[in-house]
Write a protein that holds these residues in place. Structure first.
Motif, PDB file in Angstrom:
ATOM      1  N   ASN A 143       0.821  -1.207   0.000  1.00  0.00           N
ATOM      2  CA  ASN A 143       0.000   0.000   0.000  1.00  0.00           C
ATOM      3  C   ASN A 143       0.854   1.256   0.000  1.00  0.00           C
ATOM      4  O   ASN A 143       0.539   2.221  -0.685  1.00  0.00           O
ATOM      5  N   GLN A 144       1.937   1.274   0.767  1.00  0.00           N
ATOM      6  CA  GLN A 144       2.821   2.438   0.825  1.00  0.00           C
ATOM      7  C   GLN A 144       3.479   2.694  -0.529  1.00  0.00           C
ATOM      8  O   GLN A 144       3.575   3.836  -0.965  1.00  0.00           O
ATOM      9  N   ARG A 145       3.950   1.642  -1.195  1.00  0.00           N
ATOM     10  CA  ARG A 145       4.571   1.801  -2.523  1.00  0.00           C
ATOM     11  C   ARG A 145       3.556   2.346  -3.520  1.00  0.00           C
ATOM     12  O   ARG A 145       3.851   3.238  -4.297  1.00  0.00           O
ATOM     13  N   ARG A 146       2.347   1.793  -3.490  1.00  0.00           N
ATOM     14  CA  ARG A 146       1.306   2.253  -4.414  1.00  0.00           C
ATOM     15  C   ARG A 146       0.932   3.702  -4.134  1.00  0.00           C
ATOM     16  O   ARG A 146       0.791   4.503  -5.046  1.00  0.00           O
ATOM     17  N   TYR A 147       0.808   4.048  -2.855  1.00  0.00           N
ATOM     18  CA  TYR A 147       0.447   5.413  -2.478  1.00  0.00           C
ATOM     19  C   TYR A 147       1.503   6.403  -2.986  1.00  0.00           C
ATOM     20  O   TYR A 147       1.174   7.423  -3.581  1.00  0.00           O
ATOM     21  N   LYS A 148       2.778   6.079  -2.760  1.00  0.00           N
ATOM     22  CA  LYS A 148       3.875   6.960  -3.207  1.00  0.00           C
ATOM     23  C   LYS A 148       3.878   7.072  -4.730  1.00  0.00           C
ATOM     24  O   LYS A 148       4.018   8.168  -5.286  1.00  0.00           O
ATOM     25  N   LYS A 149       3.704   5.955  -5.411  1.00  0.00           N
ATOM     26  CA  LYS A 149       3.680   5.963  -6.880  1.00  0.00           C
ATOM     27  C   LYS A 149       2.547   6.855  -7.394  1.00  0.00           C
ATOM     28  O   LYS A 149       2.728   7.652  -8.303  1.00  0.00           O
ATOM     29  N   HIS A 150       1.372   6.745  -6.775  1.00  0.00           N
ATOM     30  CA  HIS A 150       0.230   7.545  -7.221  1.00  0.00           C
ATOM     31  C   HIS A 150       0.397   9.018  -6.872  1.00  0.00           C
ATOM     32  O   HIS A 150      -0.026   9.879  -7.635  1.00  0.00           O
ATOM     33  N   GLN A 151       1.035   9.322  -5.733  1.00  0.00           N
ATOM     34  CA  GLN A 151       1.318  10.723  -5.409  1.00  0.00           C
ATOM     35  C   GLN A 151       2.208  11.342  -6.492  1.00  0.00           C
ATOM     36  O   GLN A 151       1.954  12.453  -6.950  1.00  0.00           O
ATOM     37  N   GLU A 152       3.260  10.622  -6.895  1.00  0.00           N
ATOM     38  CA  GLU A 152       4.169  11.119  -7.923  1.00  0.00           C
ATOM     39  C   GLU A 152       3.452  11.272  -9.261  1.00  0.00           C
ATOM     40  O   GLU A 152       3.661  12.246  -9.990  1.00  0.00           O
ATOM     41  N   LEU A 153       2.580  10.334  -9.585  1.00  0.00           N
ATOM     42  CA  LEU A 153       1.808  10.394 -10.822  1.00  0.00           C
ATOM     43  C   LEU A 153       0.888  11.618 -10.841  1.00  0.00           C
ATOM     44  O   LEU A 153       0.800  12.335 -11.845  1.00  0.00           O
ATOM     45  N   ILE A 154       0.237  11.887  -9.725  1.00  0.00           N
ATOM     46  CA  ILE A 154      -0.665  13.039  -9.639  1.00  0.00           C
ATOM     47  C   ILE A 154       0.124  14.347  -9.728  1.00  0.00           C
ATOM     48  O   ILE A 154      -0.290  15.289 -10.411  1.00  0.00           O
ATOM     49  N   ALA A 155       1.271  14.410  -9.062  1.00  0.00           N
ATOM     50  CA  ALA A 155       2.100  15.619  -9.136  1.00  0.00           C
ATOM     51  C   ALA A 155       2.562  15.852 -10.574  1.00  0.00           C
ATOM     52  O   ALA A 155       2.543  16.976 -11.084  1.00  0.00           O
ATOM     53  N   ARG A 156       2.957  14.790 -11.257  1.00  0.00           N
ATOM     54  CA  ARG A 156       3.374  14.895 -12.665  1.00  0.00           C
ATOM     55  C   ARG A 156       2.204  15.363 -13.524  1.00  0.00           C
ATOM     56  O   ARG A 156       2.359  16.198 -14.421  1.00  0.00           O
ATOM     57  N   ALA A 157       1.009  14.835 -13.257  1.00  0.00           N
ATOM     58  CA  ALA A 157      -0.190  15.244 -14.003  1.00  0.00           C
ATOM     59  C   ALA A 157      -0.470  16.730 -13.781  1.00  0.00           C
ATOM     60  O   ALA A 157      -0.836  17.451 -14.707  1.00  0.00           O
ATOM     61  N   TRP A 158      -0.309  17.199 -12.564  1.00  0.00           N
ATOM     62  CA  TRP A 158      -0.521  18.606 -12.225  1.00  0.00           C
ATOM     63  C   TRP A 158       0.428  19.476 -13.045  1.00  0.00           C
ATOM     64  O   TRP A 158       0.036  20.499 -13.589  1.00  0.00           O
ATOM     65  N   LEU A 159       1.689  19.061 -13.152  1.00  0.00           N
ATOM     66  CA  LEU A 159       2.710  19.873 -13.820  1.00  0.00           C
ATOM     67  C   LEU A 159       2.673  19.779 -15.342  1.00  0.00           C
ATOM     68  O   LEU A 159       2.805  20.793 -16.034  1.00  0.00           O
ATOM     69  N   ASP A 160       2.528  18.568 -15.867  1.00  0.00           N
ATOM     70  CA  ASP A 160       2.712  18.343 -17.309  1.00  0.00           C
ATOM     71  C   ASP A 160       1.429  18.128 -18.091  1.00  0.00           C
ATOM     72  O   ASP A 160       1.456  18.119 -19.313  1.00  0.00           O
ATOM     73  N   GLY A 161       0.328  17.893 -17.407  1.00  0.00           N
ATOM     74  CA  GLY A 161      -0.903  17.528 -18.094  1.00  0.00           C
ATOM     75  C   GLY A 161      -1.136  16.037 -17.955  1.00  0.00           C
ATOM     76  O   GLY A 161      -0.295  15.312 -17.421  1.00  0.00           O
ATOM     77  N   TYR A 162      -2.268  15.558 -18.439  1.00  0.00           N
ATOM     78  CA  TYR A 162      -2.642  14.164 -18.223  1.00  0.00           C
ATOM     79  C   TYR A 162      -3.697  13.759 -19.237  1.00  0.00           C
ATOM     80  O   TYR A 162      -4.274  14.583 -19.942  1.00  0.00           O
ATOM     81  N   LEU A 163      -3.950  12.470 -19.272  1.00  0.00           N
ATOM     82  CA  LEU A 163      -5.088  11.894 -19.961  1.00  0.00           C
ATOM     83  C   LEU A 163      -5.924  11.206 -18.894  1.00  0.00           C
ATOM     84  O   LEU A 163      -5.387  10.694 -17.924  1.00  0.00           O
ATOM     85  N   THR A 164      -7.238  11.210 -19.071  1.00  0.00           N
ATOM     86  CA  THR A 164      -8.066  10.468 -18.133  1.00  0.00           C
ATOM     87  C   THR A 164      -8.288   9.065 -18.701  1.00  0.00           C
ATOM     88  O   THR A 164      -8.152   8.845 -19.900  1.00  0.00           O
ATOM     89  N   GLU A 165      -8.616   8.149 -17.825  1.00  0.00           N
ATOM     90  CA  GLU A 165      -8.809   6.761 -18.253  1.00  0.00           C
ATOM     91  C   GLU A 165      -9.841   6.646 -19.363  1.00  0.00           C
ATOM     92  O   GLU A 165      -9.725   5.790 -20.211  1.00  0.00           O
ATOM     93  N   GLU A 166     -10.829   7.528 -19.392  1.00  0.00           N
ATOM     94  CA  GLU A 166     -11.833   7.494 -20.450  1.00  0.00           C
ATOM     95  C   GLU A 166     -11.246   7.967 -21.784  1.00  0.00           C
ATOM     96  O   GLU A 166     -11.795   7.677 -22.823  1.00  0.00           O
ATOM     97  N   ASP A 167     -10.117   8.729 -21.760  1.00  0.00           N
ATOM     98  CA  ASP A 167      -9.515   9.259 -22.986  1.00  0.00           C
ATOM     99  C   ASP A 167      -8.735   8.195 -23.761  1.00  0.00           C
ATOM    100  O   ASP A 167      -8.414   8.396 -24.911  1.00  0.00           O
TER     101      ASP A 167
END
Length: 168
Positions: A143-167
């Motif tokens: 759970n800790q590894r997944r949480y950290k990975k998702h935090q980094e993913l969200i921060a990257r999405a905030w900075l660079d943009g993202y696609l949503t799963e529906e896209d």
């Protein structure tokens, strides 16, 4: 004078050629007559791109872009270029794919002037986002590894943009 370092921030469209595609960005893939000695397959491929600018009659109206299996065909604005796999991976990173509920939270926080840190740690985070960030099943370490990975993913999405799963 001090030299500054910059990073590219524009999004692009790209596809890695694996030999099976019959078209790239709407252009027909043509095989070269030169064959690989080991496989008997074409060694090079190309697409013919129509020029948007008119040129004198002694120049062709098309540009040929040649590439090999494993190369990346990149479309930036109105230019198509070819990049080797190593070069492509050094210059570009794929946009993160996040759930729509997470994307909605990012946009709300940006709109409200919330910082990235507060967005990630706020107790006001939607339940769907909290559930996605930390899997409720499995071991604590997982759970800790997944949480950290998702935090980094969200921060990257905030900075660079993202696609949503529906896209996808």
């Amino acid at each position: 004078m001090m030299i500054k370092v910059y990073r590219k921030t524009a999004t692009i469209r790209a596809e890695q050629f694996d030999g099976s595609q019959t078209s790239l960005f709407g252009y027909e893939v043509m095989s070269d007559s030169l064959l690989d000695a080991l496989t008997g397959e074409p060694a090079y491929y190309s697409i013919l791109i129509d020029d948007v600018e008119s040129e004198p009659d002694d120049f062709p109206d098309d540009n040929e872009v040649s590439f090999e299996i494993g190369d990346w065909i990149v479309k930036e604005t109105d230019e198509i270029k070819v990049m080797a796999d190593k070069e492509f991976k050094q210059q570009y990173a794929e946009l993160p794919v996040i759930p729509k509920s997470v994307a909605d939270w990012i946009e709300k926080c940006k709109h409200d002037g919330t910082s990235v840190g507060d967005m990630l740690c706020s107790e006001r985070r939607p339940e769907k986002m909290r559930d996605w960030m930390a899997l409720t099943l499995g071991t604590y370490e997982f759970n800790q590894r997944r949480y950290k990975k998702h935090q980094e993913l969200i921060a990257r999405a905030w900075l660079d943009g993202y696609l949503t799963e529906e896209d996808e």
